[in-house]
Design a protein around this motif. Structure first.
Motif, short mmCIF file in Angstrom:
data_model
loop_
_atom_site.label_atom_id
_atom_site.label_comp_id
_atom_site.label_asym_id
_atom_site.label_seq_id
_atom_site.Cartn_x
_atom_site.Cartn_y
_atom_site.Cartn_z
N LEU A 23 1.41 12.14 -13.06
CA LEU A 23 1.29 10.63 -12.86
C LEU A 23 1.44 10.23 -11.47
N ALA A 24 1.11 9.27 -11.01
CA ALA A 24 1.41 8.57 -9.54
C ALA A 24 1.62 7.01 -9.79
N VAL A 25 2.55 6.52 -9.17
CA VAL A 25 2.98 5.06 -9.11
C VAL A 25 2.60 4.51 -7.66
N VAL A 26 1.83 3.56 -7.64
CA VAL A 26 1.15 3.02 -6.54
C VAL A 26 1.23 1.46 -6.28
N ASN A 36 0.86 -1.38 0.03
CA ASN A 36 -0.13 0.04 0.02
C ASN A 36 0.68 1.29 0.11
N GLU A 37 2.00 1.17 -0.74
CA GLU A 37 2.82 2.28 -0.68
C GLU A 37 2.47 3.27 -1.88
N ILE A 38 2.49 4.56 -1.59
CA ILE A 38 2.00 5.42 -2.61
C ILE A 38 3.73 5.96 -3.18
N LYS A 39 4.36 5.38 -4.05
CA LYS A 39 5.67 5.38 -4.59
C LYS A 39 6.11 6.88 -4.95
N ILE A 40 5.34 7.20 -5.90
CA ILE A 40 5.62 8.47 -6.86
C ILE A 40 4.35 9.30 -6.96
N LEU A 78 -5.05 7.89 -1.90
CA LEU A 78 -4.37 8.22 -3.19
C LEU A 78 -4.95 9.68 -3.58
N ARG A 79 -6.27 9.81 -3.60
CA ARG A 79 -6.93 11.08 -3.89
C ARG A 79 -6.38 12.11 -3.04
N ALA A 80 -6.61 11.89 -1.51
CA ALA A 80 -6.10 12.82 -0.73
C ALA A 80 -4.80 13.33 -0.80
N ALA A 81 -3.75 12.23 -1.26
CA ALA A 81 -2.10 12.62 -1.30
C ALA A 81 -1.83 13.59 -2.69
N CYS A 82 -2.76 13.09 -3.85
CA CYS A 82 -2.70 14.07 -4.93
C CYS A 82 -3.18 15.46 -4.67
N ALA A 83 -4.09 15.57 -4.00
CA ALA A 83 -4.85 16.82 -3.79
C ALA A 83 -3.76 17.73 -2.91
N GLN A 84 -2.94 17.11 -2.12
CA GLN A 84 -1.87 17.97 -1.40
C GLN A 84 -1.02 18.81 -2.51
N VAL A 98 -1.50 -8.05 -10.41
CA VAL A 98 -0.97 -6.72 -10.60
C VAL A 98 -0.26 -6.29 -9.24
N THR A 99 1.01 -6.05 -9.25
CA THR A 99 1.66 -5.58 -8.37
C THR A 99 2.26 -4.08 -8.08
N GLU A 100 1.99 -3.37 -9.14
CA GLU A 100 2.12 -1.77 -9.15
C GLU A 100 1.45 -1.17 -10.32
N ILE A 101 1.10 -0.24 -9.99
CA ILE A 101 0.19 0.70 -11.06
C ILE A 101 0.56 2.08 -11.17
N SER A 102 0.66 2.63 -12.46
CA SER A 102 1.10 3.84 -12.74
C SER A 102 -0.19 4.55 -13.34
N VAL A 103 -0.76 5.52 -12.67
CA VAL A 103 -1.68 6.10 -13.07
C VAL A 103 -1.81 7.75 -13.61
N ARG A 104 -2.35 7.98 -14.72
CA ARG A 104 -2.72 9.53 -14.99
C ARG A 104 -3.40 10.20 -13.91
N LEU A 105 -2.92 11.54 -13.72
CA LEU A 105 -3.49 12.36 -12.98
C LEU A 105 -4.02 13.57 -13.62
N ARG A 106 -4.83 14.53 -13.10
CA ARG A 106 -5.19 15.73 -13.61
C ARG A 106 -5.16 16.86 -12.53
#
Length: 487
Positions: free
Chosen positions: A135-138, A124-128, A147-153, A235-243
């Motif tokens: 983008l975020a890597v989790v 459950n690590e937010i890596k990037i 994830l949404r809260a960490a991105c909002a910061q 799936v062991t790691e996910i990179s997602v697009r952010l806005r």
């Protein structure tokens, strides 16, 4: 239509753990030998064999979906550990069932006897979080809202927001291609997945996709894995697009006398060319359950509520909210209003998110997840009301109405077996009605076990064979979440 509901085990599937299938050339070792090898190779604290603990990790939240006790649960903490378990599963020819938070509603994470459940919640690590590349890597165990809260910061936003976002994991969202409240305008999980790290059915750790803005090198295996419910890889790691974060939203609320009237209002919004950032339907059964639990007072004046939002900036947002009000009124709203107070709007949408857990307090809830063309939403809502009468079953309705994704909730008293049978018949009739109106049996919850009969009715035999061929190619030993997602 046949049904898997109420059976003692998962429905037959050509990719189940069956020694007669291609790829099963080695003898199956006994459970004791499997556990000995897991103990030998895994770090301390990873392996769970206590039956009471395993029982809580052997199924998701799908009511009446069959499950069996696994041979073991592994609480993996790294991709390497997942790869190790898959390798042992191949060696011993036992099924592997990936599990996130267990909030699924289709039985997709349900164990079969002798299997290994891989619990990914510790990964459950937010890596990037990269504000330049957006983008975020989790890890797969990261909770959606975290994830949404960490991105909002950092002034960023991750749009996919299923109603289970406070509890569901990103890995589980990827497994079912989850949608949510915002998906009417911003799309579903798959629209944001850039790259996946996956342990495949051969036990290899591979990367699919890329973190660049563009890329068409080779087949799009990333999209193939999204929504595959752990049947093609873990799936062991996910990179997602952010806005970028959105402007303050305008919220619109409309009261209606019936779900059919509310459905008409949904089509009026589409006819007006509007694309709300959210458009949710909540009926009286849900409102009363939320009021009984949280005393929000929502059921006093409405049989059905439509909740709409627009995040268009400035005057355009106010104009779009006004146009939504007009569509509500044209559709038959008995009362409507709008607000640009974010907290007030958030409170209304909180009631929408509370609907499912509120109804669960009343008894077992069998959840549907059908999706239809918008023009057929009123007709389907009317059919659902009639099906409830025909089968003497209480059916509550919540919906991502803006994209035609309906969630009829079939509620039965605890311990009432006859009510359970009637609910199962109503469940099948809803699926049949949806298909007749050009819909699909699942919009975002996944096929899992509960929708296998409906899937067989929706897909042609040729397409079913194509899917089986893909499964056989990517999971040659048949160990990855067998009996789920395909017929």
């Amino acid at each position: 239509m046949s049904s898997v509901l109420g059976l003692c085990g998962p429905a037959p599937n050509p990719c189940r753990n069956d020694l007669s299938l291609p790829g099963y050339g080695l003898p199956v070792t006994d459970t004791a030998t499997l556990l000995k090898d897991l103990h030998r190779d895994l770090p301390a604290g990873r392996l769970v064999t206590d039956p009471q603990v395993m029982a809580g990790l052997a199924h998701d939240d799908a009511e009446w979906a069959p499950w069996e006790l696994p041979a073991a649960v592994v609480r993996a903490e790294s991709a390497r550990e997942v790869q190790l378990v898959v390798g042992l599963a191949i060696e011993h020819r036992v099924p592997v069932i990936p599990r996130g938070s267990g909030t699924g509603l289709s039985g997709g994470a349900n164990a079969v006897a002798g299997s290994i459940v891989i619990d990914l919640s510790r990964m459950n690590e937010i890596k990037i979080i990269d504000p330049v590349e957006r983008l975020a890597v989790v890890g797969p165990g990261v909770i959606n809202d975290d994830l949404r809260a960490a991105c909002a910061q950092q002034g960023l936003w991750y749009p996919p927001d299923p109603a289970s976002s406070p509890w569901s994991s990103i890995g589980g969202n990827v497994a079912t291609n989850a949608g949510g409240v915002c998906c009417v305008k911003y799309g579903v999980t798959g629209d944001y997945v850039l790259e996946l790290e996956v342990v495949n059915g051969r036990g290899e750790l591979v990367r699919l996709g890329r973190r660049t803005a563009k890329g068409v090198a080779g087949y799009d295996l990333t999209s193939l894995l999204v929504g595959s419910e752990g049947t093609l890889g873990i799936v062991t790691e996910i990179s997602v697009r952010l806005r970028q974060q959105r402007p303050i939203e305008h919220t619109v609320v409309g009261y209606f006398d019936s779900v059919t009237d509310a459905g008409v209002a949904v089509t009026k919004i589409a006819e007006a060319g509007l694309t709300p950032s959210a458009l949710e339907l909540v009926d009286r059964h849900c409102l009363e359950a939320v009021d009984a639990w949280k005393n929000m007072g929502l059921s006093a004046d409405a049989n059905v509520i439509l909740l709409g939002r627009t995040d268009a900036p400035g005057e355009a947002g106010a104009a779009e909210a006004s146009a939504m009000i007009t569509a509500f009124e044209t559709g038959g709203a008995t009362w409507s209003a709008q607000t640009d107070d974010q907290q007030e709007g958030d409170a209304l949408f909180a009631a929408r998110r509370l609907a499912y857990p509120a109804l669960e307090r009343l008894g077992p809830v069998l959840t549907e997840d059908i999706c239809l063309p918008l023009r057929n939403v009123p007709a389907m809502l009317s059919r659902i009301e009639q099906i409830a009468v025909d089968h003497d079953t209480k059916i509550a309705n919540i919906a991502h109405a803006g994209d035609g994704n309906l969630h009829p909730l079939l509620i039965t008293p605890i311990g009432d077996e006859q009510a359970k049978i009637r609910a199962q018949q109503a469940f099948s009739d809803i699926i049949a009605g949806c298909l007749e109106l050009g819909g699909t049996v699942t919009g975002e919850h996944g096929v899992g076990l509960l929708k296998l009969p409906g899937l067989a009715d929706e897909l042609s035999p040729a397409v079913q064979q194509m899917q089986a061929d893909v499964k056989a190619a990517l999971d040659p030993y048949g160990i990855l979440n067998p009996g789920k997602a395909i017929v």
